[in-house]
Design an enzyme around this catalytic site. Sequence first.
Site, PDB file in Angstrom:
ATOM      1  CG  ASP A 349      58.125  84.459  37.880  1.00 16.55           C
ATOM      2  OD1 ASP A 349      57.018  85.028  37.730  1.00 16.55           O
ATOM      3  OD2 ASP A 349      58.731  83.926  36.935  1.00 16.55           O
ATOM      4  CD  GLU A 350      62.610  85.293  36.267  1.00 18.10           C
ATOM      5  OE1 GLU A 350      63.673  84.678  36.194  1.00 18.10           O
ATOM      6  OE2 GLU A 350      61.800  85.371  35.308  1.00 18.10           O
ATOM      7  CD1 TRP A 416      60.996  79.862  41.102  1.00 17.10           C
ATOM      8  CD2 TRP A 416      62.494  79.830  39.450  1.00 17.10           C
ATOM      9  NE1 TRP A 416      61.373  81.157  40.866  1.00 17.10           N
ATOM     10  CE2 TRP A 416      62.301  81.175  39.860  1.00 17.10           C
ATOM     11  CE3 TRP A 416      63.382  79.572  38.414  1.00 17.10           C
ATOM     12  CZ2 TRP A 416      62.963  82.254  39.273  1.00 17.10           C
ATOM     13  CZ3 TRP A 416      64.053  80.647  37.822  1.00 17.10           C
ATOM     14  CH2 TRP A 416      63.839  81.968  38.255  1.00 17.10           C
ATOM     15  CE1 TYR A 443      61.921  75.593  36.617  1.00 15.24           C
ATOM     16  CE2 TYR A 443      62.913  77.300  35.267  1.00 15.24           C
ATOM     17  CZ  TYR A 443      62.080  76.926  36.299  1.00 15.24           C
ATOM     18  OH  TYR A 443      61.406  77.881  37.014  1.00 15.24           O
ATOM     19  CG  PHE A 444      61.633  68.455  31.537  1.00 17.59           C
ATOM     20  CD1 PHE A 444      62.539  68.310  32.575  1.00 17.59           C
ATOM     21  CD2 PHE A 444      60.654  67.470  31.382  1.00 17.59           C
ATOM     22  CE1 PHE A 444      62.486  67.214  33.446  1.00 17.59           C
ATOM     23  CE2 PHE A 444      60.587  66.372  32.231  1.00 17.59           C
ATOM     24  CZ  PHE A 444      61.497  66.251  33.269  1.00 17.59           C
ATOM     25  CD1 TRP A 482      60.927  77.245  32.436  1.00 17.01           C
ATOM     26  CD2 TRP A 482      59.295  78.723  32.158  1.00 17.01           C
ATOM     27  NE1 TRP A 482      60.341  77.452  33.662  1.00 17.01           N
ATOM     28  CE2 TRP A 482      59.334  78.359  33.519  1.00 17.01           C
ATOM     29  CE3 TRP A 482      58.331  79.651  31.743  1.00 17.01           C
ATOM     30  CZ2 TRP A 482      58.452  78.883  34.463  1.00 17.01           C
ATOM     31  CZ3 TRP A 482      57.453  80.177  32.685  1.00 17.01           C
ATOM     32  CH2 TRP A 482      57.524  79.796  34.031  1.00 17.01           C
ATOM     33  CD  GLU A 484      61.917  81.665  27.758  1.00 15.97           C
ATOM     34  OE1 GLU A 484      61.709  80.424  27.817  1.00 15.97           O
ATOM     35  OE2 GLU A 484      61.926  82.387  28.769  1.00 15.97           O
TER      36      GLU A 484
HETATM   37  C1  ACM Z   1      60.632  81.106  36.604  1.00 14.85           C
HETATM   38  O1  ACM Z   1      61.341  80.282  36.022  1.00 14.85           O
HETATM   39  N1  ACM Z   1      60.798  82.395  36.400  1.00 14.85           N
HETATM   40  C2  ACM Z   1      59.603  80.697  37.530  1.00 14.85           C
END
Ligand code: ACM
Length: 770
Positions: A349-350, A416, A443-444, A482, A484
């Site tokens: 990804d990205e 996603w 996305y929790f 995620w 962060e």
């Molecule tokens: C993602 O959220 N970059 C998979």
Amino acid sequence: MFKHYLYALLFTVMLLGVQTLSMAQTLDPKYPLIPYPSSLTPQQGSFTITSKTKLVLPKESIFKNEAEQLQYLLSGSLGKSLKVAKKAAANTIVFQYDQSINAPEGYRLSITPKQVVLAAKEPAGMFRAVQTLRQLLPASIEQQAAQAQLVLPALQIQDEPVYGWRGMHLDVSRHFFTTDYLRKFIDLMALYKFNKLHLHLTDDQGWRIEIKKYPKLTEEGAWRTFNNHDRDVIARSKENPDFALDERHIVQKNGQTMYGGFYTQEEMKDIIAYAAARHIEIIPEIDMPGHMKAAIDAYPFLTCGESGWGETFSVPICPCKESTYEFAENVFNEIIALFPSQYIHLGADEVEKTTWANSAGCQELMQREGLKNVEELQSYFIHRMQKFFHSKGKKLIGWDEMLEGGINSDAVVMFWRTWAPNAPLHAARNGNKVIMTPNSPLYFDGIPDKKSVYNVYHFNVVPKGLNAEEAKAILGAQANIWTEYIPSENRAEYMYMPRMTALAEVVWSDKRDYDSYLKRLQTHYKRLDALDVNYRLPDLEGFLDVNVFTDNATLDIPKPLDNLIIRYTTDGSQPTTSSKVLDKPLTITETTTFKVAAFTPEGLKGDTYTTTYEKQTYAKAVAAKNTKPGLQATYYKASFKNTGGMAKATPTGVAEVAQLQVPREAQAPSFGVQFRSYLEVPETGIYTFFFTCDDGGVLRIADRLVVDNDGLHPPQEKIGQVALEKGLQPFALDFIEGGGGYTLKLLYSKDGGEPQPIPASWFKYAPVVQ
Ligand code: ACM
């Protein structure tokens, strides 16, 4: 009192739509099961487990692990394990091997006053049956609280999941979690019948798995000085201690304070085995070719030359050098040896591909291989890795960007990007299997609010536009966490619980009954308390951000759970366990701002809500001559970040509209509109306005700010009030659309009635005479 419940119900009915309504069923909330089983038939009576109850196992030892799990659950309360008997007589719990149960995770559970029978063909099915039994047992078993008798209601259950992929993901790179915490997370997943744990093991911010061939990946790559995410959460921790960095992951290294950590291969083996005993498969993700900064900093040879941060993402590894493939294959050799899963997640990804485009080596490779662009170069990398995975008997999973340069049908696509809605269909038509993890609502790491459980519960795993054949490509769904801004275990639990239980029902059960689910969820909070889970408390309702009154008002907040204590402050400080208790309606006679929060008896604190009760006089009506029906709409074909931007811009034109709607002339990818008119208010009263917009909007009536819903955002409703006298009242609504489709909806209610559209006849305007 403001009847917010009624409104919530009305919106629910409006949002559900026809398709979901026809799925609504009545699921008996008396049985506290999440996910609800395929079939449950209540029966008379109950079965009582005591220390005299015996366990009967089939001759083959296939359910040994599952029997141990049940023994563990019961023995804490009963004081000892159940004796094992040979014969299925009265007062026995029988584990039965049943060849006729075909679904790998399917099972039957029969509870009669005489006997409990758990039947399955596969150990996974038997394990799910044990979890169902666990949810029927009192929550106190989770704390091993001594209890001589454990009572189960008589019933018959037949159950199997709808989807084979029922996943949770955890990013252990951005912030790190201990192996003990992974066990706790796995236990919670098991309780709710999840079967896939996707571990995001590497990223720019930290490499978290030992690779023996490249020790610097963890010696250096697992540690960082505090980054901007760390600084952000440290700042937030002053208000909310759950944002504090976990001290266990802070070390002094070479005279510097560093954050990090990693799992040794031995530790990971234990975690894999722990998950496997709960029939949960761990899927490792080693994200490449992008998101590799931690590895690149330790092994700079991996890039095409430069390293660091590109315009949007970090500089990726170089797909144009054999040394990169040698590294990747060596890393994956160790990953493959460690993780028994048939799947390996390559990320993909990205990827910021500028350094590839600028590399002579890449130009040469692209020419040699006939690759037209850097997207195809990314596909070249993926194909090579996929071929390597195949040679080891593994399947490749990647994020949906993988589709951009073309992939072969054997790769599994993890969807996603909510903003690329055709990707699942594209993948299905390409022959790929698809796992649904759309950013919204799965996305929790998105801050939970009063809609988030509802949104997860009403998520359709099969996206719109797929026919029955294409729908077979959908393996299931998964929530991603995620981290962060999730530096602690408490914060993680707040983010995923309880919405994870909504997803559990969505991916397991073919039935939906939100009302029943919410009632069943109420009983789960007790179990989650016993399991020491820092779940997000249900929302407080019964007030708006700003509530208007003319004489006096009442603050009256119903408890969403019986055991909660609601506390408040009026001096702007955070409510604490020593703040005043709101246990009866409170009369308000002056403008007051309250901060309100609920607490459990154990001290768990819910969200803090700020609500202002504003004393107003009724705004005087104004006189206007020569009015016409409708509104004047001044529009701007330009891009704005907020409605204030229009004040400094030059209008594109002025249109007249009969209702509050964007004039056709104004429509463009990005635009802004200032609606001006009078609102002919039929009666003096307190009016509530329900303003939903995407992107931003601000509503002023009688020169008073009623709703501020400004900024660039997805459709969101904000509600405000204003006291209005009968007659013409100046109406001003500013609205902007940043791109990607707009929503503009305004409903009203008077004196706490139900929300309804504003009649067109209320809008009058006096055209400006040129
Ligand atoms: C993602 O959220 N970059 C998979």
